[in-house]
Design a protein around this motif. Structure first.
Motif, PDB file in Angstrom:
ATOM      1  N   SER A 213      40.082  47.795  46.646  1.00  0.00           N
ATOM      2  CA  SER A 213      41.298  47.244  46.048  1.00  0.00           C
ATOM      3  C   SER A 213      42.354  47.146  47.138  1.00  0.00           C
ATOM      4  N   ASN A 214      42.970  45.982  47.257  1.00  0.00           N
ATOM      5  CA  ASN A 214      44.024  45.774  48.240  1.00  0.00           C
ATOM      6  C   ASN A 214      45.286  46.526  47.825  1.00  0.00           C
TER       7      ASN A 214
ATOM      8  N   SER B  78      48.242  45.215  47.600  1.00  0.00           N
ATOM      9  CA  SER B  78      48.955  44.378  46.628  1.00  0.00           C
ATOM     10  C   SER B  78      48.323  44.478  45.250  1.00  0.00           C
ATOM     11  N   SER B  79      46.993  44.616  45.185  1.00  0.00           N
ATOM     12  CA  SER B  79      46.319  44.751  43.897  1.00  0.00           C
ATOM     13  C   SER B  79      46.639  46.085  43.234  1.00  0.00           C
ATOM     14  N   ARG B  80      46.741  47.142  44.028  1.00  0.00           N
ATOM     15  CA  ARG B  80      47.117  48.443  43.470  1.00  0.00           C
ATOM     16  C   ARG B  80      48.544  48.424  42.946  1.00  0.00           C
TER      17      ARG B  80
ATOM     18  N   TYR C  78      48.494  46.656  39.685  1.00  0.00           N
ATOM     19  CA  TYR C  78      47.955  47.504  38.621  1.00  0.00           C
ATOM     20  C   TYR C  78      49.012  48.472  38.098  1.00  0.00           C
TER      21      TYR C  78
ATOM     22  N   THR D 178      45.775  38.112  37.563  1.00  0.00           N
ATOM     23  CA  THR D 178      45.908  38.843  38.819  1.00  0.00           C
ATOM     24  C   THR D 178      44.737  39.803  38.971  1.00  0.00           C
ATOM     25  N   ILE D 179      44.302  40.021  40.200  1.00  0.00           N
ATOM     26  CA  ILE D 179      43.138  40.841  40.494  1.00  0.00           C
ATOM     27  C   ILE D 179      43.597  42.261  40.810  1.00  0.00           C
ATOM     28  N   PHE D 180      43.035  43.235  40.081  1.00  0.00           N
ATOM     29  CA  PHE D 180      43.323  44.650  40.322  1.00  0.00           C
ATOM     30  C   PHE D 180      42.314  45.301  41.266  1.00  0.00           C
TER      31      PHE D 180
ATOM     32  N   VAL E  24      42.242  36.758  46.872  1.00  0.00           N
ATOM     33  CA  VAL E  24      43.396  37.581  46.475  1.00  0.00           C
ATOM     34  C   VAL E  24      44.671  37.040  47.101  1.00  0.00           C
TER      35      VAL E  24
ATOM     36  N   HIS F  12      48.123  35.546  45.301  1.00  0.00           N
ATOM     37  CA  HIS F  12      49.477  36.005  45.610  1.00  0.00           C
ATOM     38  C   HIS F  12      50.392  34.839  45.976  1.00  0.00           C
TER      39      HIS F  12
END
Length: 775
Positions: free
Chosen positions: A72-73, A75-77, A80, A115-117, A262, A266
């Protein structure tokens, strides 16, 4: 190629052509397939250096093969933490070379975008296993079926019902989509069944039996953030497979392409965030609409305005029981609001700030329904209570501002942008290139580039030496701390140096996808064999050097030979000669070559120095499949000139017998054994046939000999003839010829009779004149 042409100013200035670029791509693909697991973890470490909030974890099996991996990137964290109140994920197949199921954890942001978590590659994707694991690891989740999948599963029988009853589809869709309570849904369903008499229809019975697992009326109070199905996860899977990943990608390439996806998401989020900062105008003068426009993002406010427009089609009346209760119903029925004949009870208490509707749409999605908005307009409300404005849909949805959510460093230590530096360097380099193309300035520009490049390499070498020195100092200090044990004795055991903790991890096995046809062993173990590499490794000589770079088209090895000089091909030719000497030359020599080739493909051809046994003609071209007619004619001519080599035949027969003893999969119909050959290539065929003939001898001692070995294609009998010389076929042709001649004679007679009749009844002007003259 077109981009390179435009960058260099013409094809003549590129210095290569299309074939060079294709060869370069193939070479890069071969290089990328080496150490794909280690390269994937190296990419993860590089991302962690960019931002320490990058997270990844993995799991290996007993054989130290990669089994599962999750990452998980940063930005994804962060996304989340802001929008992780509702998550959906679905798995898709064939997104990488190992066919590991891809699970993308997807949510919805404040702009109503997906959005990807996080992303995971899992070896196991079985529905029963996932159904048990979800409540164990996510105890606060609600496991429901996707409505789209339920309707798609029963689409064929539903289509038949839609043809019989044209209005059934609209009414069924309205019942499934309308925001009623469970009791009202059940009443509407029963009324539909009674209207069209669908009591005994299996599809309607099955839909009713599973209603609590996929009908949203039974879980209206559960927040889902407008995600009542796996449509967003499937859309994200489609985006990944359509524009970023393929089933031929290695693991590190796959991870990089997912990261590109991802970053693309963004960019879309940032574009929508910039659009939300613009000025807008309200449709009405109500205070609550201005409040919503100021708080919500542009996308959420657009949904509110659309519902506000449709709310004007609802009528409101006050309940007689309680003045704070309002009954809202739709007075202009349409297909979109076919369910709206029902009166919805809305509680609106301005003193306490309570606004609730029995449809539970706000509790389910966090957005207002048509009925509550209609009551807002009826009361001319100035301001909506803040508890009904969810922060996840506002412009200020970001909670933790101190969390570093940038996946890449965009600024340097002095505060300048990396993109700014890259732009400046590129523009200066282009200026030097344009000025240095002339003959007088070319050497000056080239030397300037080389001097700059060498100076930068020296700087990199000094930095690497400094880093190595720091690492050695750290290792020495750690070794000094560990020189003595707890007993005070010196530890003389040298510690193994392993700088790369991922060096021993092997690539994963090819996963078994749903519906794929696999062997019994794969089904039993749950695994398949490792993937076959695209290019074999070259064989090494006694000095450890590769024997060549070209792949043999016969044995598919890199062993310093080609298909013409391959040992397996030469042995196959000798086996074919042995077969023709035993059974005679046949027209199906090409099929026999294919059988011999398949037999040799399963065996190991040892190296030998006896070139006499493996001598072949250098001019013959042995193909993988059946040869052409011209090569077969050359083989027949060569057999006449090579009769002197018949003394080597017994050795080849021994090799054939040894190969057959190793076994096969198909049973021979002559010897009834599984020795890797067929009836046509059985080495004991003549002995077995002679033995059967002796057993069939008559009582008077007469010996019965077979008339042949090949069955006729017409009569299907072994009588020493083929389909062309078969008596039955000749008789059939004669009968057909007699029938055709009789039919021709009959037709000629009929034609002559018709012609005579026409002449008798003919009344042309000339005939009329002749008749008048006679009169």
């Amino acid at each position: 190629m077109g981009l390179l042409t435009r960058l260099h100013g013409g094809r003549d200035k590129i210095g290569c052509h299309n074939r060079d670029i294709l060869n370069m791509k193939a070479e890069n693909t071969r290089k990328e397939s080496i150490n794909e697991v280690q390269n994937m973890f190296k990419f993860f470490e590089d991302m962690k250096k960019e931002n320490e909030n990058f997270f990844y974890d993995y799991k290996v099996d007993d054989e130290n093969r990669l089994e599962n991996v999750f990452w998980s990137n940063a930005s994804s964290r962060a996304a989340y933490a802001d929008f992780g109140d509702c998550i959906t994920f679905d798995t898709t197949y064939k997104s990488n070379k190992h066919h590991l199921p891809l699970a993308v954890f997807v949510g919805i942001n404040n702009h109503l975008q997906s959005t990807i978590f996080g992303v995971a590659l899992m070896e196991t994707n079985q529905c029963p296993a996932m159904a048990k694991a979800i409540p164990k690891n996510f105890p606060r989740t609600l496991h429901k079926f996707c409505r789209w999948h339920i309707m798609n599963k029963h689409k064929d029988p539903l289509k038949k019902l839609y043809k019989l009853f044209p209005d059934l589809k609209d009414q069924l869709t309205a019942i499934l989509n309308h925001p009623l309570m469970p009791s009202e849904f059940e009443d509407a369903w029963k009324a539909l069944i009674e209207k069209y008499n669908l009591h005994d229809i299996n599809v309607m019975i099955n839909l009713w039996a599973e209603r609590k697992l996929w009908i949203s009326a039974y879980w209206k109070e559960v927040f889902c953030a407008r995600m009542t199905s796996t449509q967003r996860s499937e859309s994200m899977n489609f985006v990944l497979k359509r524009g970023f990943v393929t089933e031929r990608d290695n693991l590190h390439i796959f991870a990089k392409q997912v990261n590109n996806c991802v970053q693309a998401r963004h960019e879309a989020e940032n574009a929508e965030a910039n659009a939300s900062t613009g000025t807008r105008k309200t449709v009405t003068r109500y205070g609550f609409e201005a409040q919503v426009m100021d708080k919500y993002t542009r996308a959420v406010y657009s949904v509110f305005r659309e519902r506000q427009y449709h709310s004007t089609a609802f009528r409101i009346k006050t309940s007689q029981d309680n003045p704070n209760n309002y009954l809202v119903h739709h007075y202009n029925q349409s297909k979109e609001f076919a369910w709206s004949r029902h009166e919805f009870r809305v509680l609106a208490d301005e003193a306490e700030g309570r606004y609730e509707c029995e449809c539970k749409l706000w509790e389910h999605t966090g957005l207002f329904c048509h009925h509550v908005i209609a009551v807002f307009e009826h009361l001319r409300l100035d301001e909506i209570p803040s508890k009904y404005i969810l922060q996840r849909y506002t412009k200020d949805a970001v909670t933790n501002l101190d969390f570093n959510r940038r996946d890449y460093r965009t600024t340097t230590e002095d505060g300048t942008s990396i993109e700014y530096r890259r732009t400046i360097l590129y523009s200066e380099a282009v200026k030097i290139i344009n000025k240095g193309c002339s003959e007088a300035k070319f050497q000056i520009a080239l030397s300037a580039f080389r001097d700059a490049n060498s100076h930068l390499d020296n700087e990199d070498a000094e930095l690497e030496n400094n880093e190595d020195a720091e690492m050695e100092n750290n290792e020495q200090s750690s070794n000094q701390d560990n020189t003595t044990r707890e007993t005070g004795e010196q530890n003389d055991i040298p510690q193994a140096e392993n700088n790369d903790p991922y060096a021993d991890i092997q690539p994963p096995l090819v996963a078994i996808t749903k519906g794929s046809k696999t062997t019994d062993a794969a089904r039993k173990n749950g695994k398949c064999k490792p993937p076959v590499p695209a290019r074999p490794e070259p064989e090494l000589d006694e000095y450890g050097r590769p024997k060549g770079t070209r792949i043999c088209g016969t044995c598919n090895k890199i062993d310093g030979h080609n298909s013409r000089t391959c040992k397996a091909r030469q042995l196959a030719k000798k086996l074919l000669e042995t077969h023709e000497k035993v059974y005679g030359p046949t027209t199906s020599s090409g099929n026999i070559k294919v059988r011999i080739r398949n037999l040799l493909a399963r065996q190991h051809i040892p190296e030998t120095d006896d070139e006499e046994k493996l001598d072949t003609d250098e001019g013959e071209c042995f193909e993988d499949e059946t040869d052409d007619e011209e090569y077969e004619q050359e083989d027949e001519d060569e057999d006449i000139t090579e009769q002197e080599e018949t003394q080597n035949t017994p050795d080849v027969d021994d090799k054939l017998e040894n190969l057959n003893k190793k076994g096969g999969q198909r049973k021979c119909s002559v010897c009834n054994l599984r020795l890797g050959h067929y009836a046509s290539t059985c080495p004991n065929k003549e002995k077995i046939l002679q033995q059967k003939i002796i057993e069939r001898q008559t009582s008077d001692g007469a010996i019965v000999k077979p008339k042949g070995v090949k069955a006729c294609g017409t009569c299907n009998k072994i009588r020493g003839h083929n389909s062309r010389t078969c008596e039955r076929r000749q008789l059939e042709e004669q009968l057909l010829h007699l029938q055709s001649t009789e039919n021709d004679s009959n037709t000629m007679e009929d034609r002559s009779k018709e012609k005579k009749n026409r002449k008798k009844t003919q009344t042309t002007p000339a005939a009329i004149r002749r008749s008048t003259r006679k009169r």
